[in-house]
Motif scaffolding. Structure first.
Motif, mmCIF file in Angstrom:
data_model
loop_
_atom_site.group_PDB
_atom_site.id
_atom_site.type_symbol
_atom_site.label_atom_id
_atom_site.label_comp_id
_atom_site.label_asym_id
_atom_site.label_seq_id
_atom_site.Cartn_x
_atom_site.Cartn_y
_atom_site.Cartn_z
ATOM 1 N N TYR A 229 0.832 -1.206 0.000
ATOM 2 C CA TYR A 229 0.000 0.000 0.000
ATOM 3 C C TYR A 229 0.865 1.255 0.000
ATOM 4 O O TYR A 229 0.551 2.246 -0.646
ATOM 5 N N LYS A 230 1.962 1.184 0.741
ATOM 6 C CA LYS A 230 2.871 2.328 0.792
ATOM 7 C C LYS A 230 3.427 2.608 -0.613
ATOM 8 O O LYS A 230 3.445 3.742 -1.089
ATOM 9 N N ARG B 157 0.768 4.020 -2.876
ATOM 10 C CA ARG B 157 0.516 5.430 -2.585
ATOM 11 C C ARG B 157 1.656 6.278 -3.154
ATOM 12 O O ARG B 157 1.424 7.269 -3.851
#
Lengths: 269, 283
Positions: free
Chosen positions: B60-61, B64
């Motif tokens: 997810y990091k 993003r």
């Protein structure tokens, strides 16, 4: 009136100003390698205090460097020839015949432009491993051909649309075989399209990093792969000399491509 | 004379196309399908790789980071590229070629050369920091590479020509009489731009933005060479799973996600550009 003129004057200056800043921002990174390549081999200097060709000497005296340059040149040449052999007949067939699934074939041919290269690199790496196709010149050339084909198709397709099919029919009526018509009537008219497409293909293969990084090994390493690892681990000044050589090749080919495309446009109106 | 009858028989057509189609099936279609297969098959069908991915904070990091960097780079590229396209479109044809050359030469320069040059320019002991240092007596040193700033600068440098060419296409397609008519009717320069030129160039802007964003999310070299070590993008994460953790199913699953996102973007591009549109993605 003055209040109306002022913003319009600012507007008139704004566009060229931003444009020129962008031209410089685009060009500086490409051109800065030229002066740096004349520096010494200990550390990077700008401007070089003692301009010399030391870095070029260093490049050409290291077989690991010039060997990978020769490897890249050979791979790019074979890729170019293979791209011509595969794409020119295919472009001709798409233009002069009606086959079922034509749209699918066209999509397939343009496909490599639309898929992120990293995805193709991973796919080829996973697929070629079990086939024993890693660290092989053959699979490297075939992969680069796959990446270069869309450019050749666009370039040759544009030339094909400009030539008059009536000439082919005339030659046929006068008794030439279709094979003879292709080689003696069609091919000469496609020369500039094929030339432009070949330069695209050569440059794409010569500069390609990601696929080559995934599928080459110690015996097949190309110049961009070696450069990539070198820049990643320690930025050695010798890279400035290689960059300059690569940039000269790109400039010559890019200008030739633009010249050919312009000629084609003016010849056909 | 020959009417609609094609010049080549379909048999001849198929024979001429076959070698190329076979190459593309083996070296384009098969690797994609094999990647998809690899993401769901580990001795049996499984969604282990996707489960691992969608419960991983790293993924997810990275996602993003990828979107933030891609969005920023695309936005700046649009803001810079539009005035450039406008500038080129206002030149007489002879001079237009010269300005186009200024855009096309960097376009054809190896991305490695450009990344290397940017590290030389912007690095810790790079040209700009040396100048800043000598001005400030060694006080000032701005970190401009190996961080997000460096990745974005490198990407803008790569993306700008695509944006410029895309917008230029729709500026040059406009009938100059429209702007002339507006001028005759008394509209000022800015008003003509806002009411005529800008709205008519929107297809080019949209196409440029989508092309830039699609290229951005797949970028590998620039973030690896100019970005921060902690600031991985999707392509670098694929490489990480392939080489570092040797978890090929997860690497494949990330590739499938990336492929799906680009597929959606390319489909939108096709809609924006009309039926023959998608071909322009590279040029």
């Amino acid at each position: 009136m003055t209040s109306h003129r002022l913003p319009s004057l600012a507007g008139a200056l704004f566009v060229p100003l931003v444009a020129w800043i962008c031209y410089l921002l685009l060009l500086i990174p490409t051109l800065i390698v030229f002066p740096i390549s004349l520096g010494n081999s200990a550390e990077m200097e700008f401007p070089p205090s003692n301009p010399s060709l030391d870095l070029y000497r260093q490049f050409f005296s290291d077989p690991a460097w010039w060997g990978s340059m020769i490897q890249s040149g050979i791979i790019a040449l074979i890729t170019t020839v293979l791209t011509i052999v595969l794409a020119v007949p295919a472009a001709y067939a798409l233009q002069r015949s009606h086959i079922r699934g034509q749209g699918f074939v066209q999509g397939l041919i343009m496909g490599p432009l639309l898929v992120p290269v990293i995805v193709l690199a991973l796919g080829l790496y996973l697929q070629l491993g079990p086939w024993g196709g890693l660290n092989s010149n053959l699979t490297l050339v075939l992969s680069h051909t796959m990446l270069a084909v869309p450019f050749m198709m666009l370039s040759v397709g544009a030339s094909l649309r400009h030539i008059d099919p009536a000439l082919e029919n005339a030659a046929l009526i006068m008794g030439a075989s279709k094979r003879a018509v292709f080689f003696r009537v069609v091919l000469p008219q496609l020369a500039s399209g094929i030339a432009a497409g070949s330069m695209f293909a050569f440059l794409i293969s010569l500069d390609e990093v990601i696929v080559a990084y995934f599928i080459t090994g110690p015996d097949t390493q190309t110049l961009p792969v070696k450069m990539y690892s070198a820049i990643r681990w320690e930025v050695s000044p010798v890279i400035a000399a290689i960059s300059t050589l690569l940039t000269i090749v790109s400039f010559v080919l890019a200008i030739a491509i633009m010249f050919l495309e312009r000629n084609q446009r003016t010849n056909t109106g | 004379m020959s009417g609609d009858a094609p010049y080549l028989t379909s048999r001849a057509g198929i024979l001429l196309l076959a070698p190329l189609v076979i190459l593309l099936l083996l070296f384009f279609v098969y690797p994609l399908l094999f990647t998809l297969w690899n993401s769901v098959y580990e001795g049996g069908l499984t969604v282990r790789a996707y489960e691992e991915l969608f419960t991983s904070t790293l993924f997810y990091k990275v996602l993003r980071t990828t979107f933030v960097i891609s969005f920023t780079a695309t936005a700046v590229s649009l803001l810079l590229g539009y005035p450039v396209a406008l500038h080129i479109s206002r030149q007489p044809p002879g001079r237009r070629v010269i300005y186009l050359t200024l855009v096309m030469l960097p376009f054809w320069t190896s991305i490695l050369v450009k990344s290397f040059a940017l590290t030389v320019l912007l690095g810790y002991s790079g040209i700009i920091n040396q100048m800043l240092g000598s001005i400030s007596g060694g006080q000032l040193n701005i970190p401009m590479v190996f961080n997000r700033f460096g990745a974005i600068i490198g990407m803008i440098n790569y993306l700008l020509p695509f944006m410029i060419l895309s917008i230029l296409g729709s500026l040059l397609a406009q009938d100059p009489n429209l702007a002339r008519a507006a001028e005759v009717m008394g509209a000022g320069r800015f008003r003509i731009f806002r009411k005529v030129t800008l709205p008519l160039s929107m297809p080019g802007v949209m196409a440029g933005v989508i092309i830039n964003f699609t290229l951005s999310i797949g970028m590998y070299i620039t973030p690896a060479l100019l970005g921060g070590r902690q600031d991985m993008m999707i392509a670098n994460l694929i490489d990480f799973y392939t080489r570092q953790t040797l978890d090929w199913p997860v690497a494949s699953a990330i590739a499938v996600v990336l492929l799906a996102i680009s597929g959606i973007l390319v489909a939108i591009l096709g809609k924006v550009r009309g039926s023959q549109g998608t071909m322009g993605a590279a040029a």
